[in-house]
Design a protein around this motif. Structure first.
Motif, mmCIF file in Angstrom:
data_model
loop_
_atom_site.group_PDB
_atom_site.id
_atom_site.type_symbol
_atom_site.label_atom_id
_atom_site.label_comp_id
_atom_site.label_asym_id
_atom_site.label_seq_id
_atom_site.Cartn_x
_atom_site.Cartn_y
_atom_site.Cartn_z
ATOM 1 N N ALA A 122 0.824 -1.209 0.000
ATOM 2 C CA ALA A 122 0.000 0.000 0.000
ATOM 3 C C ALA A 122 0.860 1.263 0.000
ATOM 4 N N GLU A 150 -7.988 -0.052 2.336
ATOM 5 C CA GLU A 150 -6.665 -0.561 2.722
ATOM 6 C C GLU A 150 -6.521 -0.603 4.241
ATOM 7 N N VAL A 184 -3.632 4.487 -4.052
ATOM 8 C CA VAL A 184 -4.525 4.444 -2.896
ATOM 9 C C VAL A 184 -5.313 5.740 -2.772
#
Length: 586
Positions: free
Chosen positions: A210, A226, A217
């Motif tokens: 991530a 996430e 993201v």
């Protein structure tokens, strides 16, 4: 037992320091022996006092002084041995931790791209740091503290049978019972802890994934998703960790109870034996001292073993990475080539990934020194795979590839890759200075040579405009530079390396037209006098190639010059027409 197998390997890592480890083992034996003597001497003093009325005062003082002097000598010796053990074990653990980290890092860097493609870098970092920290903690605590316990239990505990076999048997039985309960808990919790460590590794991998894609993201509003995925894994960790901790809490309670129960048992049996004339008061006091000392040490040993259990899965992951083997092993007698002329030949080369179908078959061509060969075709046709084989990232399953007449499998990987330069589609830069990035292929390059390469690559002017010039940090993946600047640095890096064989892997496909024109000029300087392979989707970039190989379905279906292939009106001509029509429509 797998648990013991792991820790035998942990101790085997200390082979370079074997004599220090052996010395520490003897020191531990000495400490255990000295610890054994203290309760014995205490018991002797008690017996001496018990019969003091029957001994002449002068003889009493003489014997008492001798016992106290011996006791003081034992105490001082024990202190000295403990200090020496602490110093040596600390230094040995630190030294070997860094040695193992260095070996792991070097091993991982040497593994093929296929390994890195399947394994997250965050996971590899987590495995390295956690594994080396656990190794350090084991070496330090084992040699500084707990080896004494194991020696005392294995060697000195049976010696209590000589003093009084009845009390000795009771003490041995209680210690064995203690060890059996601990071993049972280990067997109950080992599998569960392995699941916990696997989830910890997944947690690190997801976090790294991530963070390295933070732009995606944020752009796709994935922040909540996430974070929720991260929390879900944390919940799974806790759900599996708590039962393990519950078992060890039970053992901790039993351990603390054992000290009291053991002392009471010895006192009761000792009193009975004393009344029968089978044990002196001093012997009872000595055995109570043995019991207190051993149970205290065993309590520490159980905590140590429980910690070993918790860290075993992490060590298994560490060793699993160390045990990973390259898919392109180097022969023991592999030849180290100097600078080659650049004569490359593919002779009926075929390739398939393990367990998969052939994705290259019957690839056959010859590139003499200085020749420019272009590889074109649709995505997945096999162009990049062929060039990966030339760098020996994989070995062909059939046929052979030679460089100056040497089969690549007979050449050391270092000398092969020293003779090959690659300019990738995306310039891969370290988060270091511009100079550091330029000299990765030639660390001994002078400033004059660096600047000459950068001028040829059309890079010197923009570098000179930077506040720190060649000492400017480029940021992670070169984030402080434009795409064209990064690509010209990659070309300058290849120029500085000065390889006789060059691979241009879509080197300009990600650039706009104006930037591509400047980079193409730099590429012409780079290609001069080298055997060059160009992987390209833009067919306009291969117009000047000496030979064009058209790939389709893992085979070369056409070959020849640009004009010759267009005139042939085959697969290449169709690709040219498709690109022209797309260009006109835009």
């Amino acid at each position: 037992m797998h648990f013991l197998k792991v820790y035998r390997r942990v101790l085997a890592l200390l082979a370079p320091d074997r004599w220090v480890a052996i010395g520490l083992a003897f020191a531990a034996l000495a400490i255990a022996g000295l610890s054994f003597l203290e309760p014995v001497l205490f018991g002797r003093v008690v017996d001496l006092l018990a019969r003091s009325e029957r001994i002449e005062p002068e003889a009493l003082w003489t014997e008492a002084f001798a016992l106290l002097a011996l006791w003081a000598a034992v105490g001082l010796s024990s202190i000295g041995a403990n200090v020496a053990t602490a110093l040596l074990s600390d230094r040995m653990a630190h030294r070997n931790r860094l040695t193992v980290m260095g070996g792991y890092f070097e091993h991982v860097l040497s593994l093929p791209l296929s390994f890195h493609g399947d394994t997250q870098s965050g996971r590899l970092m987590k495995v390295m740091l956690l594994g080396s920290d656990n190794l350090f903690a084991f070496w330090l605590s084992f040699f500084r503290e707990h080896l004494v316990t194991f020696i005392a239990a294995a060697v000195l505990l049976p010696l209590t049978l000589i003093m009084n076999w009845r009390l000795g048997l009771l003490l041995v039985a209680l210690v064995v019972l203690f060890a059996v309960v601990s071993a049972w808990v280990i067997s109950k919790t080992h599998a569960a802890q392995s699941q916990v460590e696997a989830l910890h590794t997944q947690l690190a991998g997801n976090a790294q994934d991530a963070l390295s894609n933070v732009m995606v993201v944020q752009s796709f509003t994935r922040l909540g998703s996430e974070a929720r995925l991260f929390r879900d894994i944390i919940t799974q960790v806790l759900d599996r960790q708590f039962p393990v901790l519950n078992w060890w809490a039970v053992v901790s309670v039993l351990t603390r109870s054992a000290a009291t129960l053991t002392v009471i048992a010895i006192f009761m049996l000792g009193t009975l034996l004393h009344l029968r004339g089978q044990a002196t008061v001093g012997e009872i006091v000595s055995f109570m001292g043995f019991a207190t000392l051993l149970i205290a040490r065993l309590e520490g040993a159980v905590a140590f073993v429980s910690h070993l259990l918790l860290q075993t899965p992490a060590l298994e992951q560490f060793f699993a990475v160390l045990d990973s083997r390259s898919s392109v092993p180097e022969k023991p007698d592999a030849a180290s080539l100097g600078r080659v002329t650049g004569d490359v030949r593919f002779d009926q080369v075929a390739f398939a990934y393990p367990g998969g179908p052939r994705i290259l078959d019957g690839i056959d061509f010859h590139a003499p020194p200085g020749r420019t060969v272009a590889l074109v075709g649709q995505t997945g046709a096999g162009k990049s795979t062929a060039m990966a084989l030339l760098q020996r990232l994989w070995d062909p399953v059939d046929g052979s590839i030679t460089l100056d007449g040497h089969d690549l499998r007979d050449i050391t990987l270092e000398s092969l890759r020293r003779n090959i330069g690659v300019v990738f589609q995306e310039a891969l830069l370290f988060n270091r200075s511009i100079r550091d990035n330029l000299v990765v292929g030639r660390p001994d390059a002078t400033q004059e040579e660096i600047e000459r390469a950068c001028r040829m690559a059309e890079a010197h002017d923009f570098i000179a405009m930077k506040p720190q010039g060649y000492d400017t940090m480029v940021g992670e993946r070169g984030s402080s530079l434009s795409g064209g600047q990064r690509q010209r640095l990659a070309i300058a890096r290849a120029l500085l390396k000065d390889p006789p064989v060059l691979i241009l892997d879509e080197a300009t496909s990600a650039l706009d037209a104006a930037t591509e024109a400047r980079v193409q000029k730099a590429l012409k300087a780079l290609m001069a006098g080298r055997t060059t392979f160009i992987i390209a989707h833009r067919l306009s970039t291969v117009r000047d190639a000496d030979e064009i190989l058209v790939f389709e379905g893992g085979r070369v279906v056409e070959r020849g010059g640009f004009a010759e292939l267009v005139k042939l009106d085959g697969r290449f001509a169709e690709l040219v027409r498709t690109q022209l029509s797309l260009a006109e429509s835009t």
